[in-house]
Design an enzyme around this catalytic site. Structure first.
Site, PDB file in Angstrom:
ATOM      1  N   LEU A  66      71.700  42.985 -69.799  1.00  0.00           N
ATOM      2  CA  LEU A  66      72.879  42.535 -70.543  1.00  0.00           C
ATOM      3  C   LEU A  66      74.139  43.034 -69.847  1.00  0.00           C
ATOM      4  O   LEU A  66      74.165  44.136 -69.298  1.00  0.00           O
ATOM      5  CB  LEU A  66      72.823  43.059 -71.978  1.00  0.00           C
ATOM      6  CG  LEU A  66      71.580  42.670 -72.775  1.00  0.00           C
ATOM      7  CD1 LEU A  66      71.761  43.056 -74.238  1.00  0.00           C
ATOM      8  CD2 LEU A  66      71.268  41.187 -72.653  1.00  0.00           C
ATOM      9  N   GLY A 111      67.734  44.331 -70.093  1.00  0.00           N
ATOM     10  CA  GLY A 111      67.639  42.900 -70.407  1.00  0.00           C
ATOM     11  C   GLY A 111      66.924  42.093 -69.340  1.00  0.00           C
ATOM     12  O   GLY A 111      66.335  41.050 -69.636  1.00  0.00           O
ATOM     13  N   ASN A 135      65.414  50.706 -70.005  1.00  0.00           N
ATOM     14  CA  ASN A 135      66.066  52.007 -69.824  1.00  0.00           C
ATOM     15  C   ASN A 135      67.199  52.244 -70.821  1.00  0.00           C
ATOM     16  O   ASN A 135      68.055  53.097 -70.596  1.00  0.00           O
ATOM     17  CB  ASN A 135      66.612  52.095 -68.391  1.00  0.00           C
ATOM     18  CG  ASN A 135      67.631  51.006 -68.093  1.00  0.00           C
ATOM     19  OD1 ASN A 135      67.470  49.867 -68.527  1.00  0.00           O
ATOM     20  ND2 ASN A 135      68.684  51.343 -67.372  1.00  0.00           N
ATOM     21  N   GLU A 136      67.198  51.508 -71.933  1.00  0.00           N
ATOM     22  CA  GLU A 136      68.302  51.578 -72.889  1.00  0.00           C
ATOM     23  C   GLU A 136      68.708  53.004 -73.270  1.00  0.00           C
ATOM     24  O   GLU A 136      69.904  53.312 -73.348  1.00  0.00           O
ATOM     25  CB  GLU A 136      67.955  50.793 -74.170  1.00  0.00           C
ATOM     26  CG  GLU A 136      68.215  49.304 -74.092  1.00  0.00           C
ATOM     27  CD  GLU A 136      67.146  48.527 -73.320  1.00  0.00           C
ATOM     28  OE1 GLU A 136      66.200  49.158 -72.778  1.00  0.00           O
ATOM     29  OE2 GLU A 136      67.263  47.296 -73.250  1.00  0.00           O
TER      30      GLU A 136
HETATM   31  N1  CO8 Z   1      76.663  44.846 -66.764  1.00  0.00           N
HETATM   32  C1  CO8 Z   1      77.869  44.729 -66.178  1.00  0.00           C
HETATM   33  N2  CO8 Z   1      78.138  45.070 -64.914  1.00  0.00           N
HETATM   34  C2  CO8 Z   1      77.122  45.533 -64.176  1.00  0.00           C
HETATM   35  C3  CO8 Z   1      75.837  45.684 -64.714  1.00  0.00           C
HETATM   36  C4  CO8 Z   1      75.614  45.317 -66.071  1.00  0.00           C
HETATM   37  N3  CO8 Z   1      74.414  45.417 -66.666  1.00  0.00           N
HETATM   38  N4  CO8 Z   1      75.034  46.188 -63.738  1.00  0.00           N
HETATM   39  C5  CO8 Z   1      75.797  46.334 -62.655  1.00  0.00           C
HETATM   40  N5  CO8 Z   1      77.063  45.949 -62.889  1.00  0.00           N
HETATM   41  C6  CO8 Z   1      78.185  45.922 -61.964  1.00  0.00           C
HETATM   42  C7  CO8 Z   1      78.439  47.268 -61.325  1.00  0.00           C
HETATM   43  O1  CO8 Z   1      79.238  48.084 -62.147  1.00  0.00           O
HETATM   44  C8  CO8 Z   1      79.140  46.873 -60.046  1.00  0.00           C
HETATM   45  O2  CO8 Z   1      80.485  46.545 -60.368  1.00  0.00           O
HETATM   46  P1  CO8 Z   1      81.677  46.808 -59.309  1.00  0.00           P
HETATM   47  O3  CO8 Z   1      81.312  46.005 -58.089  1.00  0.00           O
HETATM   48  O4  CO8 Z   1      82.873  46.321 -60.020  1.00  0.00           O
HETATM   49  O5  CO8 Z   1      81.682  48.270 -59.059  1.00  0.00           O
HETATM   50  C9  CO8 Z   1      78.432  45.580 -59.657  1.00  0.00           C
HETATM   51  O6  CO8 Z   1      77.850  45.081 -60.866  1.00  0.00           O
HETATM   52  C10 CO8 Z   1      77.330  45.771 -58.628  1.00  0.00           C
HETATM   53  O7  CO8 Z   1      76.470  46.803 -59.079  1.00  0.00           O
HETATM   54  P2  CO8 Z   1      75.890  47.932 -58.089  1.00  0.00           P
HETATM   55  O8  CO8 Z   1      76.902  48.283 -57.080  1.00  0.00           O
HETATM   56  O9  CO8 Z   1      75.328  49.027 -58.941  1.00  0.00           O
HETATM   57  O10 CO8 Z   1      74.725  47.074 -57.400  1.00  0.00           O
HETATM   58  P3  CO8 Z   1      73.351  47.603 -56.743  1.00  0.00           P
HETATM   59  O11 CO8 Z   1      72.798  46.438 -56.012  1.00  0.00           O
HETATM   60  O12 CO8 Z   1      73.549  48.895 -56.035  1.00  0.00           O
HETATM   61  O13 CO8 Z   1      72.400  47.933 -58.015  1.00  0.00           O
HETATM   62  C11 CO8 Z   1      71.450  47.515 -60.169  1.00  0.00           C
HETATM   63  C12 CO8 Z   1      72.002  46.905 -58.869  1.00  0.00           C
HETATM   64  C13 CO8 Z   1      70.155  48.263 -59.893  1.00  0.00           C
HETATM   65  C14 CO8 Z   1      71.181  46.371 -61.132  1.00  0.00           C
HETATM   66  C15 CO8 Z   1      72.477  48.495 -60.751  1.00  0.00           C
HETATM   67  O14 CO8 Z   1      73.744  47.833 -60.809  1.00  0.00           O
HETATM   68  C16 CO8 Z   1      72.183  48.997 -62.127  1.00  0.00           C
HETATM   69  O15 CO8 Z   1      71.357  49.859 -62.307  1.00  0.00           O
HETATM   70  N6  CO8 Z   1      72.899  48.458 -63.147  1.00  0.00           N
HETATM   71  C17 CO8 Z   1      72.799  48.881 -64.510  1.00  0.00           C
HETATM   72  C18 CO8 Z   1      71.652  48.201 -65.158  1.00  0.00           C
HETATM   73  C19 CO8 Z   1      71.503  48.625 -66.582  1.00  0.00           C
HETATM   74  O16 CO8 Z   1      71.318  49.782 -66.900  1.00  0.00           O
HETATM   75  N7  CO8 Z   1      71.599  47.649 -67.482  1.00  0.00           N
HETATM   76  C20 CO8 Z   1      71.449  47.902 -68.860  1.00  0.00           C
HETATM   77  C21 CO8 Z   1      72.218  46.900 -69.655  1.00  0.00           C
HETATM   78  S1  CO8 Z   1      71.854  47.087 -71.386  1.00  0.00           S
HETATM   79  C22 CO8 Z   1      70.686  45.915 -71.741  1.00  0.00           C
HETATM   80  O17 CO8 Z   1      70.370  45.088 -70.947  1.00  0.00           O
HETATM   81  C23 CO8 Z   1      69.994  45.913 -73.077  1.00  0.00           C
HETATM   82  C24 CO8 Z   1      70.842  46.429 -74.142  1.00  0.00           C
HETATM   83  C25 CO8 Z   1      70.207  46.335 -75.490  1.00  0.00           C
HETATM   84  C26 CO8 Z   1      71.229  46.611 -76.558  1.00  0.00           C
HETATM   85  C27 CO8 Z   1      70.741  47.449 -77.651  1.00  0.00           C
HETATM   86  C28 CO8 Z   1      71.918  48.010 -78.464  1.00  0.00           C
HETATM   87  C29 CO8 Z   1      71.645  48.240 -79.867  1.00  0.00           C
END
Ligand code: CO8
Length: 260
Positions: A66, A111, A135-136
């Site tokens: 997400l 997500g 990993n939430e």
């Molecule tokens: N949302 C928004 N932006 C993101 C996300 C995301 N999920 N993931 C990465 N980005 C952004 C980064 O901040 C970065 O932005 P910028 O270029 O402006 O600095 C850009 O995308 C590129 O990211 P990276 O430089 O980190 O790219 P890598 O290729 O090195 O890594 C990964 C890619 C492995 C995907 C890494 O970005 C990562 O680990 N991202 C976080 C993933 C994560 O933890 N997602 C969890 C989202 S929560 C969810 O999905 C379920 C929620 C359920 C809700 C329940 C509530 C009650």
């Protein structure tokens, strides 16, 4: 096809490949979720489409899950709209009559993992730099019951308990070991392996397979279907809390620092 999805539908095999191409990391924003739902709806209605392979056009990432920015600093109304779209995608994927295969050619956290485990089968690139999992808790948030149940239905209760409490992201070999993915292949063979597996699944008498799939998933799907409004309220109340907003901010800062 739409702005962030490229759909290759092979009319002779009845298989569509949906390539996610929402730079940089296929994070699921409201707009992107809406595109995905519209595409899924069309494919589901199309009698000529019996199988769907989901994959990514972005390097190294299947989907980052997400879009965190959709959950940060947004109005309750907007959060509610966003969550409804997340529900909709899950309902469409988990309840699909098509054979669905995730061709996981990159990292697939939260997500992204959810999308994968809604599919009938998962093939992941055997690259130890990639990981997959719910990993939430690492973001200070809680996977809702239907994320949890999809995971239980995939890897069982104990594996789900450990993986959700610790917010674990699994390397491909570990993911295979607990059954979170079904097969590992070299990176350049993910799509061809998915196509091969699809052929096997499509050879099963269709009606029997569909009814069986529905039987396996019905109770989980019904639980959300009959509680959508309450689930939205839950999400909105939780995510708009000051303490949760702070956790999300810290997590985003951590992501930026990792990069620097
Ligand atoms: N949302 C928004 N932006 C993101 C996300 C995301 N999920 N993931 C990465 N980005 C952004 C980064 O901040 C970065 O932005 P910028 O270029 O402006 O600095 C850009 O995308 C590129 O990211 P990276 O430089 O980190 O790219 P890598 O290729 O090195 O890594 C990964 C890619 C492995 C995907 C890494 O970005 C990562 O680990 N991202 C976080 C993933 C994560 O933890 N997602 C969890 C989202 S929560 C969810 O999905 C379920 C929620 C359920 C809700 C329940 C509530 C009650």
């Amino acid at each position: 096809s739409s702005a962030h999805l490229k759909v290759d539908h092979d009319q002779t095999t009845g298989v569509a490949v949906m390539h996610m191409q929402s730079p940089p990391v296929n994070s699921l924003s409201l707009d992107f979720l809406t595109e995905i739902c519209i595409t899924l709806e069309k494919l589901e209605m199309d009698k000529g489409c019996r199988g769907l392979i989901i994959t990514s056009s972005q390097p190294k990432v299947f989907s980052a899950g997400l879009d965190i920015l959709e959950m940060y600093g947004k109005s309750p109304e907007r959060c509610g709209e966003f969550w409804k779209a997340v529900q909709e995608m899950w309902l469409k994927l988990y309840g699909s009559n098509m054979v669905t295969i995730a061709a996981i050619n990159g990292s697939s956290p939260a997500g992204g993992c959810l999308m994968s485990i809604t599919c009938d089968y998962r093939i992941m690139a055997d690259n130890p730099r990639y990981s997959i999992g719910l990993n939430e808790t690492m973001l200070g948030i809680v996977a809702p019951f239907w994320f949890k149940e999809t995971m239980v239905n995939t890897v069982g209760h104990r594996n789900t308990e450990i993986s959700l409490e610790l917010g674990l992201l699994y390397k491909p070999a570990e993911a295979l070991n607990i059954g979170l993915v079904d097969q590992l292949v070299p990176e350049d063979q993910v799509l061809s392996a998915a196509t091969q597996t699809m052929t096997k699944w499509l050879a099963i008498p269709e009606h029997a397979r569909q009814i069986t799939k529905s039987m396996m998933r019905k109770s989980t799907i019904e639980k959300l279907r009959s509680n959508r409004e309450a689930d939205i309220q839950n999400f909105v109340n939780f995510i708009t809390k000051e303490s949760i907003q702070k956790s999300l901010r810290m997590y985003m800062e951590m992501l930026k620092q990792k990069k620097a």
